[in-house]
Design a protein around this motif. Structure first.
Motif, PDB file in Angstrom:
ATOM      1  N   UNK A 199     -34.088   5.060 -56.842  1.00  0.00           N
ATOM      2  CA  UNK A 199     -34.401   3.786 -56.203  1.00  0.00           C
ATOM      3  C   UNK A 199     -34.361   3.915 -54.682  1.00  0.00           C
TER       4      UNK A 199
ATOM      5  N   UNK B  73     -49.079   0.997 -41.621  1.00  0.00           N
ATOM      6  CA  UNK B  73     -50.476   0.582 -41.619  1.00  0.00           C
ATOM      7  C   UNK B  73     -51.020   0.418 -40.201  1.00  0.00           C
TER       8      UNK B  73
ATOM      9  N   UNK C  79     -44.381   3.327 -45.865  1.00  0.00           N
ATOM     10  CA  UNK C  79     -45.765   2.973 -46.210  1.00  0.00           C
ATOM     11  C   UNK C  79     -46.145   1.630 -45.598  1.00  0.00           C
ATOM     12  N   UNK C  80     -45.271   0.628 -45.778  1.00  0.00           N
ATOM     13  CA  UNK C  80     -45.573  -0.729 -45.337  1.00  0.00           C
ATOM     14  C   UNK C  80     -45.645  -0.824 -43.823  1.00  0.00           C
TER      15      UNK C  80
ATOM     16  N   UNK D 241     -37.489   5.661 -53.566  1.00  0.00           N
ATOM     17  CA  UNK D 241     -38.633   4.760 -53.643  1.00  0.00           C
ATOM     18  C   UNK D 241     -38.625   3.775 -52.479  1.00  0.00           C
ATOM     19  N   UNK D 242     -37.432   3.272 -52.149  1.00  0.00           N
ATOM     20  CA  UNK D 242     -37.332   2.287 -51.070  1.00  0.00           C
ATOM     21  C   UNK D 242     -37.736   2.900 -49.737  1.00  0.00           C
TER      22      UNK D 242
ATOM     23  N   UNK E 222     -41.555   3.340 -49.696  1.00  0.00           N
ATOM     24  CA  UNK E 222     -42.266   2.062 -49.605  1.00  0.00           C
ATOM     25  C   UNK E 222     -42.128   1.464 -48.213  1.00  0.00           C
ATOM     26  N   UNK E 223     -40.928   1.581 -47.631  1.00  0.00           N
ATOM     27  CA  UNK E 223     -40.716   1.037 -46.295  1.00  0.00           C
ATOM     28  C   UNK E 223     -41.640   1.695 -45.276  1.00  0.00           C
TER      29      UNK E 223
END
Lengths: 359, 296
Positions: free
Chosen positions: A345, A359, A355-356, A348-349, A352-353
């Motif tokens: 987890x 951008x 990635x977000x 994954x966090x 994802x962080x």
């Protein structure tokens, strides 16, 4: 008003009773005596991995009807298996998931007498650390995660992960949508152990990931070859089997095992301890281990086949595909993933962080 | 729809004529359905959202607020915000595109109306996943649009359309447009033409008649359509993953990830509960507007 309350209570009770029934009713069937096993098998496998024609032929040969359900990550399989209560007879976990399932006592020990074709498997795959001597699992297919390059578009030499994630490739990269994979590439690139996922090491690779991930255009684990084939991206870090399919279609797609840490994955067949049809599951495993059957799996999904007898049946062209069968000395020192437990987890966090924000 | 379905029990219960057992019998299947597939899962979701998990991702029941506390990390908030923006944009475009279409269908002759309505429904005959895959082959660098633009020398280099926010919004609009057209169509169909004529008689121009008479009269349809598009669009993950390429994560993708890859169902459940609260707010806000529109 007086009539309403009892009615609602009855309905709720009925609803609860209906729910309760479906739960535990499944477990007693797991102990069905061997001779009385109905001709059924419930297979829970990866998407795009077991050809339908092979399942059909198995049914023709044995009369056992196979129902198939697919998953696209080990974790998805885990959560459905652990909630499913004996719904599945045969599963197809990767090495680190086998390790976790054995540790938790979720797998049925295999009956080696029923697996007469097990000798087809190469010796090195019978001595994998996650299940020494194939007590609980049998290798199905193996493969690598490596770099696939469209050499018509990218002319500079690519040898390592660091060569993929350069500013010139911004918006031209596809990678697997898998936080664990992405983290392992960064670890490898910094010469760290891919299984040494600790808070300190994650802190060490964070700056690297912050540089890498904003360059990525597509995250796709299911079919990363699609965006490469369509020309939306020119380079990717993808499954070797997908790269092999691209290479077979067009030689411009080169496959490179990065020098800074490619790893080996092994997908296996295993029987959950809650399985209702363990005998049929053994029959199917033995069928998949047959040389001619395993060869046909390789035809459809050109991963690295651990079945030596099947490999002898492959054409020279199939064996020459660099994404399917890279040089042996490159494979010998490759590592496999270990289970991360709760850390998955965190991993994954982190991804994802970044990635977000990237951008 | 759920709103009107849930009202009858209380209305019947307080009815001076008394609810007969027959009424309850008729309502029975619906009540069982609601209890089984709405009430129970919601309770399960809320309970899970306060729980922990073990190494293999199994839920360990307990009570703590940690999952909710994590939800308010700027990362997830910004993803929430992006998803709301995509959904709002998709809804706005659906209104702009869907309204004229619904109006034309509603005003067409009965025979044409049937044909046009069927055409709106035709896409539903194939799975939305297949239709979304079709868009990939239309929009990709070597796809239909780019080959056309390149071969006709309109563009020197191919446009990058797939895996962008543009592709996400396009995918949402394409898939949800019928949900906007159909409710507006029902409002337009009921629209009393004499009221529009009265507006003209009283000196309103076409623009004024449209904005002061037609729009308010069809507002219930617009509201229903907006809800039907906005609510599922926020949580949609299949289209956004396929068309957005995962580099613009949406809240639906994040929740799906918690239940699959991250082995963290409780956190996914907490995000799900927050999403549900957001929907409730939407219902209240839009529902109130609907009431104030009635006296017009």
């Amino acid at each position: 008003m007086k009539t309403i309350r009892p009615l609602i209570l009855t309905l709720l009770a009925l609803a609860l009773a209906a729910c309760g029934k479906s739960g535990p009713a499944n477990s007693p069937t797991a102990e069905t005596p061997a001779s009385a096993e109905p001709k059924k098998l419930s297979l829970f496998c990866w998407s795009e991995y077991v050809p339908q024609t092979i399942i059909d032929d198995f049914t023709k040969e044995t009369g056992i009807k196979v129902s198939v359900e697919n998953y696209s990550s080990n974790e998805e399989m885990l959560s459905k298996l652990l909630a499913g209560g004996g719904k599945y007879d045969l599963i197809q976990p990767s090495e680190y998931t086998i390790e976790a399932l054995i540790k938790d006592g979720q797998l049925l020990p295999l009956n080696s007498a029923a697996l007469t074709n097990l000798n087809n498997i190469a010796p090195e795959f019978r001595a994998m650390s996650f299940d020494l001597g194939n007590k609980y699992s049998v290798p199905y297919m193996a493969g690598f995660v490596g770099i696939c390059v469209n050499t018509a578009k990218i002319k500079t030499p690519v040898q390592s992960f660091a060569d993929v994630f350069v500013p010139a490739n911004k918006g031209r990269i596809v990678v697997l949508d898998d936080a664990r994979e992405i983290v392992s590439w960064a670890l490898g690139s910094l010469k760290l152990e891919i299984n040494d996922v600790t808070t300190e090491n994650l802190a060490r690779i964070t700056p690297l990931l912050k540089k890498w991930l904003p360059l990525v255009k597509v995250y796709d684990s299911d079919s990363p070859k699609t965006s490469l084939k369509n020309g939306d991206v020119d380079i990717g870090v993808i499954w070797s089997g997908e790269a092999a399919l691209l290479y077979a279609q067009d030689k411009k797609f080169a496959f490179i095992l990065p020098e800074d840490g490619a790893h080996l994955f092994v997908d296996n067949l295993a029987i959950p301890k809650t399985a209702s049809h363990p005998q049929n599951a053994h029959l199917f495993i033995n069928y998949l281990l047959r040389a001619d059957v395993s060869k046909r799996i390789s035809d459809a999904f050109p991963y690295y086949n651990p079945n030596l007898a099947a490999r002898q049946l492959l054409s020279p062209e199939q064996l020459a595909n660099p994404a399917s069968y890279p040089p042996a000395q490159q494979i010998s020192h490759m590592q496999t993933f270990r289970d991360l437990g709760q850390f998955s987890a965190t991993v994954d966090e982190l991804v994802t962080q970044i990635k977000a924000k990237g951008k | 729809m759920a709103e009107t379905a849930r009202q009858p029990p209380t209305v019947l219960g307080l009815d001076p004529r008394r609810a007969s057992w027959k009424a309850w019998l008729l309502l029975g299947p619906l009540l069982v359905w609601l209890a089984l597939f709405v009430l129970l899962p919601t309770i399960l979701l809320i309970v899970t959202s306060f729980s922990n998990r073990d190494e293999l991702g199994r839920v360990v029941y307990s009570f703590n607020w940690d999952n909710y506390r994590r939800c308010f990390d700027p990362t997830w908030l910004s993803i929430f915000w992006d998803s709301i923006l995509y959904a709002l944009l998709a809804t706005a475009i659906c209104v702009l595109v869907g309204y004229p279409a619904a109006y034309t269908i509603g005003r067409a002759s009965p025979a044409n109306r049937r044909i046009l309505l069927t055409l709106v429904m035709v896409p539903f005959w194939t799975s939305f996943l297949i239709r979304t895959y079709a868009w990939i082959s239309v929009l990709s660098q070597e796809g239909l649009v780019n080959s056309l633009l390149l071969s006709s020398h309109i563009l020197p280099t191919p446009l990058s359309m797939m895996y962008t926010p543009f592709a996400i919004v396009l995918g949402l609009v394409y898939n949800y447009l019928p949900f906007m057209i159909l409710p507006i169509y029902t409002s337009v169909e009921k629209l009393d033409n004499s009221l529009v004529e009265a507006a003209y008689d009283l000196g309103a121009g076409p623009l004024r008649a449209f904005s002061r008479v037609i729009i308010p009269l069809t507002r219930p349809g617009i509201t229903a359509g907006a809800l039907l598009v906005f609510v599922p669009a926020i949580a949609m993950y299949a289209i956004t993953t396929l068309m957005g390429g995962g580099s613009n994560p949406t809240i639906g993708e994040v929740i799906q990830n918690q239940f699959t890859r991250a082995r963290n169902q409780p956190f996914g459940a907490a995000l799900g509960v927050l999403l549900m609260l957001l929907f409730l707010v939407c219902f209240f806000v839009l529902g109130r507007k609907k009431h104030s529109a009635h006296p017009v």
